[in-house]
Write a protein that holds these residues in place. Structure first.
Motif, PDB file in Angstrom:
ATOM      1  N   THR A  15       0.827  -1.198   0.000  1.00 28.67           N
ATOM      2  CA  THR A  15       0.000   0.000   0.000  1.00 28.67           C
ATOM      3  C   THR A  15       0.865   1.252   0.000  1.00 28.67           C
ATOM      4  N   VAL A  16       1.876   1.294   0.861  1.00 22.01           N
ATOM      5  CA  VAL A  16       2.708   2.495   0.937  1.00 22.01           C
ATOM      6  C   VAL A  16       3.524   2.679  -0.332  1.00 22.01           C
ATOM      7  N   LEU A  17       4.006   1.604  -0.918  1.00 22.23           N
ATOM      8  CA  LEU A  17       4.780   1.744  -2.141  1.00 22.23           C
ATOM      9  C   LEU A  17       3.919   2.249  -3.285  1.00 22.23           C
ATOM     10  N   SER A  18       2.670   1.824  -3.346  1.00 25.73           N
ATOM     11  CA  SER A  18       1.805   2.280  -4.426  1.00 25.73           C
ATOM     12  C   SER A  18       1.283   3.687  -4.166  1.00 25.73           C
ATOM     13  N   ALA A  19       1.267   4.129  -2.915  1.00 22.64           N
ATOM     14  CA  ALA A  19       0.726   5.447  -2.584  1.00 22.64           C
ATOM     15  C   ALA A  19       1.806   6.510  -2.464  1.00 22.64           C
ATOM     16  N   CYS A  20       3.081   6.133  -2.597  1.00 24.90           N
ATOM     17  CA  CYS A  20       4.165   7.099  -2.473  1.00 24.90           C
ATOM     18  C   CYS A  20       4.050   8.159  -3.550  1.00 24.90           C
ATOM     19  N   ALA A  21       4.101   9.371  -3.130  1.00 25.00           N
ATOM     20  CA  ALA A  21       4.047  10.476  -4.076  1.00 25.00           C
ATOM     21  C   ALA A  21       5.449  11.035  -4.254  1.00 25.00           C
ATOM     22  N   THR A  22       5.722  11.539  -5.424  1.00 26.81           N
ATOM     23  CA  THR A  22       6.984  12.214  -5.658  1.00 26.81           C
ATOM     24  C   THR A  22       6.760  13.680  -5.359  1.00 26.81           C
ATOM     25  N   PRO A  23       7.313  14.165  -4.251  1.00 22.51           N
ATOM     26  CA  PRO A  23       7.061  15.556  -3.881  1.00 22.51           C
ATOM     27  C   PRO A  23       7.514  16.520  -4.965  1.00 22.51           C
ATOM     28  N   GLY A  24       6.727  17.541  -5.192  1.00 21.58           N
ATOM     29  CA  GLY A  24       7.061  18.586  -6.139  1.00 21.58           C
ATOM     30  C   GLY A  24       6.511  18.375  -7.533  1.00 21.58           C
ATOM     31  N   GLU A  25       6.147  17.154  -7.893  1.00 24.08           N
ATOM     32  CA  GLU A  25       5.642  16.907  -9.242  1.00 24.08           C
ATOM     33  C   GLU A  25       4.417  17.761  -9.543  1.00 24.08           C
ATOM     34  N   GLU A  26       3.585  18.005  -8.538  1.00 24.27           N
ATOM     35  CA  GLU A  26       2.392  18.813  -8.765  1.00 24.27           C
ATOM     36  C   GLU A  26       2.734  20.290  -8.977  1.00 24.27           C
ATOM     37  N   ASN A  27       3.973  20.692  -8.652  1.00 29.93           N
ATOM     38  CA  ASN A  27       4.389  22.087  -8.802  1.00 29.93           C
ATOM     39  C   ASN A  27       5.147  22.351 -10.101  1.00 29.93           C
ATOM     40  N   ARG A  28       5.370  21.333 -10.904  1.00 31.57           N
ATOM     41  CA  ARG A  28       6.098  21.520 -12.160  1.00 31.57           C
ATOM     42  C   ARG A  28       5.275  22.378 -13.133  1.00 31.57           C
ATOM     43  N   ALA A  29       5.976  23.124 -13.982  1.00 32.60           N
ATOM     44  CA  ALA A  29       5.302  23.983 -14.961  1.00 32.60           C
ATOM     45  C   ALA A  29       4.503  23.178 -15.964  1.00 32.60           C
ATOM     46  N   THR A 153      -1.082  31.859 -14.925  1.00 32.03           N
ATOM     47  CA  THR A 153      -2.280  31.350 -14.264  1.00 32.03           C
ATOM     48  C   THR A 153      -2.948  32.417 -13.414  1.00 32.03           C
ATOM     49  N   SER A 154      -2.217  33.479 -13.117  1.00 30.96           N
ATOM     50  CA  SER A 154      -2.757  34.653 -12.432  1.00 30.96           C
ATOM     51  C   SER A 154      -1.801  35.798 -12.759  1.00 30.96           C
ATOM     52  N   PRO A 155      -2.125  37.017 -12.390  1.00 26.89           N
ATOM     53  CA  PRO A 155      -1.228  38.128 -12.727  1.00 26.89           C
ATOM     54  C   PRO A 155       0.190  37.987 -12.160  1.00 26.89           C
ATOM     55  N   THR A 156       0.358  37.228 -11.084  1.00 27.93           N
ATOM     56  CA  THR A 156       1.689  37.106 -10.476  1.00 27.93           C
ATOM     57  C   THR A 156       2.254  35.686 -10.530  1.00 27.93           C
ATOM     58  N   VAL A 157       1.524  34.739 -11.068  1.00 29.18           N
ATOM     59  CA  VAL A 157       1.992  33.350 -11.120  1.00 29.18           C
ATOM     60  C   VAL A 157       2.268  32.961 -12.560  1.00 29.18           C
ATOM     61  N   THR A 158       3.517  32.568 -12.815  1.00 29.61           N
ATOM     62  CA  THR A 158       3.903  32.178 -14.163  1.00 29.61           C
ATOM     63  C   THR A 158       4.372  30.733 -14.165  1.00 29.61           C
ATOM     64  N   ARG A 159       4.175  30.090 -15.295  1.00 28.02           N
ATOM     65  CA  ARG A 159       4.656  28.721 -15.489  1.00 28.02           C
ATOM     66  C   ARG A 159       5.409  28.704 -16.808  1.00 28.02           C
ATOM     67  N   VAL A 160       6.718  28.709 -16.710  1.00 36.16           N
ATOM     68  CA  VAL A 160       7.546  28.695 -17.910  1.00 36.16           C
ATOM     69  C   VAL A 160       7.678  27.237 -18.337  1.00 36.16           C
ATOM     70  N   GLN A 161       7.185  26.952 -19.526  1.00 35.74           N
ATOM     71  CA  GLN A 161       7.195  25.579 -20.028  1.00 35.74           C
ATOM     72  C   GLN A 161       8.607  25.171 -20.428  1.00 35.74           C
TER      73      GLN A 161
END
Length: 172
Positions: A15-29, A153-161
């Motif tokens: 269960t823990v191995l399948s539920a492990c998240a890679t931190p930061g992936e959700e913050n990628r551009a 995504t907002s006036p102050t938030v940018t996501r450089v691809q």
């Protein structure tokens, strides 16, 4: 130890191995939420002037909670098995040892940090005659000086691809 007691730790570990998240992936551009898919967002072409490696602190609380749960399950199962085997009263010994093991497992899982550092980049870019900087979660090899698309995504938030591709890992 009975085979039933071995099943619980095995299931917990799976269960823990399948539920492990890679931190930061959700913050990628180049990672989007369901709300951002098929949604129009303003984009501009920018000129990246410099790409510098950076470290970005991200939330790791999901992995910490998973470690506490799995630690508690493993501790309870192992404690109950050992307590039942070495106690004059297997039911009472197993229960008490299981509770102690669960507590120790949860405490052990608490040693997992709630914030971690992940690879990032500091991008200095030019846009409309002004120079800006934006930190992004990602690897330096995913960016190079030159043209790139920036999604706002907002006036102050940018996501450089990313405008480059990392070379494949070298097989040893």
């Amino acid at each position: 130890m009975s085979s039933r007691l071995l099943i619980v730790p095995t299931l917990a570990l799976a269960t823990v191995l399948s539920a492990c998240a890679t931190p930061g992936e959700e913050n990628r551009a180049d990672t989007y939420t369901a709300d951002q898919v098929n949604a129009r967002q303003e984009a501009q072409v920018i000129n990246i002037l410099a790409v510098l490696p950076a470290r970005v602190q991200v939330d790791n609380s999901r992995n910490r909670k998973n470690a506490q749960i799995v630690g508690g399950l493993l501790g309870a199962a192992l404690g109950a098995g050992l307590g039942a085997g070495f106690s004059g009263n297997p039911a009472a010994g197993g229960t008490l040892a299981g509770l102690g093991g669960a507590g120790a497992g949860v405490a052990g899982g608490s040693l997992v940090a709630d914030k971690v550092l992940v690879d990032g980049v500091s991008l200095t870019y030019e846009q409309a005659g002004h120079t800006f900087n934006s930190a992004q979660v990602g690897r330096a090899c995913e960016y190079h000086p030159g043209k790139a698309v920036m999604v706002m995504t907002s006036p102050t938030v940018t996501r450089v691809q990313p405008n480059a591709t990392c070379p494949p890992p070298v097989k040893s």
